[in-house]
Design an enzyme around this catalytic site. Structure first.
Site, mmCIF file in Angstrom:
data_model
loop_
_atom_site.group_PDB
_atom_site.id
_atom_site.type_symbol
_atom_site.label_atom_id
_atom_site.label_comp_id
_atom_site.label_asym_id
_atom_site.label_seq_id
_atom_site.Cartn_x
_atom_site.Cartn_y
_atom_site.Cartn_z
ATOM 1 N N ARG A 271 0.871 -1.181 0.000
ATOM 2 C CA ARG A 271 0.000 0.000 0.000
ATOM 3 C C ARG A 271 0.901 1.221 0.000
ATOM 4 O O ARG A 271 1.503 1.553 1.011
ATOM 5 C CB ARG A 271 -0.897 -0.027 1.246
ATOM 6 C CG ARG A 271 -1.477 1.326 1.574
ATOM 7 C CD ARG A 271 -2.577 1.287 2.583
ATOM 8 N NE ARG A 271 -2.205 0.843 3.918
ATOM 9 C CZ ARG A 271 -1.478 1.520 4.804
ATOM 10 N NH1 ARG A 271 -0.965 2.694 4.499
ATOM 11 N NH2 ARG A 271 -1.238 1.018 6.002
ATOM 12 N N HIS A 275 -3.400 4.427 4.656
ATOM 13 C CA HIS A 275 -4.464 3.427 4.810
ATOM 14 C C HIS A 275 -5.786 3.996 4.295
ATOM 15 O O HIS A 275 -6.466 3.395 3.476
ATOM 16 C CB HIS A 275 -4.589 3.029 6.277
ATOM 17 C CG HIS A 275 -5.791 2.207 6.564
ATOM 18 N ND1 HIS A 275 -5.910 0.907 6.147
ATOM 19 C CD2 HIS A 275 -6.959 2.513 7.187
ATOM 20 C CE1 HIS A 275 -7.095 0.436 6.510
ATOM 21 N NE2 HIS A 275 -7.748 1.397 7.138
ATOM 22 N N TYR A 284 4.398 5.636 11.297
ATOM 23 C CA TYR A 284 4.742 4.250 11.668
ATOM 24 C C TYR A 284 5.598 3.502 10.648
ATOM 25 O O TYR A 284 5.934 2.348 10.872
ATOM 26 C CB TYR A 284 3.465 3.441 11.953
ATOM 27 C CG TYR A 284 2.428 3.459 10.846
ATOM 28 C CD1 TYR A 284 2.556 2.637 9.729
ATOM 29 C CD2 TYR A 284 1.318 4.306 10.911
ATOM 30 C CE1 TYR A 284 1.616 2.660 8.711
ATOM 31 C CE2 TYR A 284 0.374 4.337 9.902
ATOM 32 C CZ TYR A 284 0.533 3.509 8.813
ATOM 33 O OH TYR A 284 -0.394 3.533 7.804
HETATM 34 C C1 LIG Z 1 -14.012 -6.342 12.275
HETATM 35 C C2 LIG Z 1 -13.227 -5.073 12.109
HETATM 36 N N1 LIG Z 1 -12.269 -4.780 13.010
HETATM 37 C C3 LIG Z 1 -11.544 -3.638 12.881
HETATM 38 C C4 LIG Z 1 -11.792 -2.770 11.852
HETATM 39 C C5 LIG Z 1 -10.985 -1.474 11.717
HETATM 40 N N2 LIG Z 1 -10.084 -1.590 10.574
HETATM 41 C C6 LIG Z 1 -10.436 -1.063 9.364
HETATM 42 S S1 LIG Z 1 -9.276 -1.374 8.191
HETATM 43 C C7 LIG Z 1 -8.285 -2.166 9.291
HETATM 44 C C8 LIG Z 1 -6.964 -2.760 8.834
HETATM 45 C C9 LIG Z 1 -7.165 -3.782 7.752
HETATM 46 O O1 LIG Z 1 -5.942 -4.228 7.236
HETATM 47 P P1 LIG Z 1 -5.885 -5.259 6.056
HETATM 48 O O2 LIG Z 1 -6.846 -6.368 6.262
HETATM 49 O O3 LIG Z 1 -4.465 -5.635 5.902
HETATM 50 O O4 LIG Z 1 -6.401 -4.468 4.777
HETATM 51 P P2 LIG Z 1 -5.806 -3.136 4.111
HETATM 52 O O5 LIG Z 1 -6.515 -1.996 4.756
HETATM 53 O O6 LIG Z 1 -4.346 -3.132 4.369
HETATM 54 O O7 LIG Z 1 -6.157 -3.229 2.677
HETATM 55 C C10 LIG Z 1 -8.850 -2.184 10.564
HETATM 56 C C11 LIG Z 1 -8.230 -2.802 11.751
HETATM 57 C C12 LIG Z 1 -12.828 -3.108 10.951
HETATM 58 N N3 LIG Z 1 -13.133 -2.334 9.909
HETATM 59 N N4 LIG Z 1 -13.520 -4.272 11.087
#
Ligand SMILES: Cc1ncc(C[n+]2csc(CCOP(=O)(O)OP(=O)(O)O)c2C)c(N)n1
Ligand SMILES: [Mg+2]
Length: 376
Positions: A271, A275, A284
């Protein structure tokens, strides 16, 4: 071990665009050799256009037009390769940054914009034929893997896969991230997928980060290896190599559609942006890390490959112009969107009156009254 030196990695194009298949890529080469010049050029145009769109959407958020934007910057090859490998009858379950996947399937990019502007809860109707069986974005991490497995089980029960007719058999592909891979939902989805031998591809984009949590914290093993515990064949691919991403997805979807059961793919990518627009990655991660991944950019890699094959400057200029036209169109249409009727914000939340919703409504009333009395 750095993320890209697993000996199992499937990569066809080196970072400089030269054809340099890894040993694990050999079996996929016939699928790549079968691609026409027009198809290769389409992969490139897809990636360039969505990057222009993504930059535009990020800017629109900064201009106050959108509440939030999750950039797909850097992940274009993983997404284009996998989406172009799906057939029209397949079912697509995105997470929330698969902008080019939805576009390839026919979803209007403005539907994502409307979602991120808060004008709609869903964005688009998956049952509308123009949306190419594309289910809506799911922000609840991993939940879409359960939806995908459920649909896959339905395809098994209805005899819509494994009949031996590739024109009619259907498959499912579900996208999720490295962080989502820690969610129980993903594991439950894999258990049921394996038990019922769903025609399903679990497509994990390992972009190295779950907001501020590095992938090393999510797992002590490479993520693709987890699938073996469920009896799901899996592969790790260089997700910044659109050809490799296409080939592994094509084989996995074809096998799943034909009745071979589920498959898992871990696409190693990065990425490059934040985010979301609510995040500041400089807090970070290091600029040295960002620069090292900039050197593996998926668009530059494919461009170098196409140049070496003799693609003309005109082709690249046209691709850039196409991207600019998409971005311009989205900007113009976004500026015309207006706001949501207030009633939708509060009346579609619960079926009955809810104290918290009422309180929020009163807060907004007061806020708007203050705005009217003040700045307007
Ligand atoms: C069940 C749940 N827990 C926490 C969140 C908060 N949250 C949103 S995105 C994220 C990180 C996701 O990372 P990843 O799966 O690696 O996907 P990326 O954003 O890197 O594409 C978090 C913790 C959420 N949306 N849903
Ligand atoms: Mg991630």
């Amino acid at each position: 071990m750095t993320p890209l030196d697993d000996p199992a990695l499937v990569r066809v194009l080196a970072a400089d665009g030269t054809l340099a298949p890894t040993p694990e890529a050999e079996r996929y080469l016939p699928l790549i050799e079968a691609l026409t010049d027009a198809e290769l050029e389409t992969f490139y145009r897809d990636m360039v256009s969505i990057r222009a769109f993504d930059v535009q959407a990020t800017n629109l958020q900064r201009q106050g037009q959108l509440a939030l934007w999750p950039p797909s910057f850097g992940q274009e090859a993983a997404q284009v390769g996998s989406a172009r490998a799906a057939r029209a009858q397949d079912h697509i379950f995105p997470s929330y940054r698969e902008h080019v996947v939805t576009r390839i399937r026919g979803v209007d990019p403005l539907d994502i914009i409307r979602l991120m502007r808060g004008l709609t809860h869903g964005g688009w109707d998956p049952s509308d034929p123009k949306n190419g069986n594309t289910h809506i974005y799911t922000l609840v991490l991993g939940a879409q893997t359960l939806h995908a497995t459920g649909l896959g089980m339905g395809l098994v029960f209805d005899g819509k896969c494994g009949t031996g007719d590739p024109e009619r058999d259907e498959a499912v592909i579900v996208y999720y991230g490295d962080g989502a891979s820690s969610q129980g939902d993903v594991h439950e989805a894999m258990v049921f997928a394996a038990s019922f031998q769903t025609p399903e591809v679990f497509f994990l984009q390992n972009n190295q980060w779950a907001i501020s949590v590095p992938v090393a914290t999510q797992s002590r093993t490479p993520l693709y290896q987890r699938a073996a515990g469920y009896g799901i064949p899996s592969v790790q691919v260089d997700g910044n190599d659109v050809l490799a991403s296409y080939a592994v997805s094509k084989l996995a979807l074809d096998e799943a559609r034909a009745g071979g059961g589920p498959r898992a793919i871990e696409a190693m990518t990065y990425r490059r942006g934040a985010h979301t627009t609510s995040d500041d990655p400089t807090k970070y991660r290091t600029s040295a890390e960002e620069e090292s991944w900039a050197g593996r950019d998926p668009i530059a890699r494919m461009r170098a490959y196409l140049e070496a094959r003799g693609a003309s400057q005109q082709f690249f200029d046209d691709a850039d112009a196409e991207g600019r036209a998409l971005a311009d169109d989205v900007r113009v249409r976004t500026n015309e969107l207006g706001t949501i009727p207030r009633v939708h914000m509060f009346e579609s939340v619960y079926s009955e009156v809810h104290a918290l919703v009422q309180e929020e409504q009163r807060w907004l009333d007061d806020y708007e009254a203050a705005m009217d009395g003040g700045t307007k």
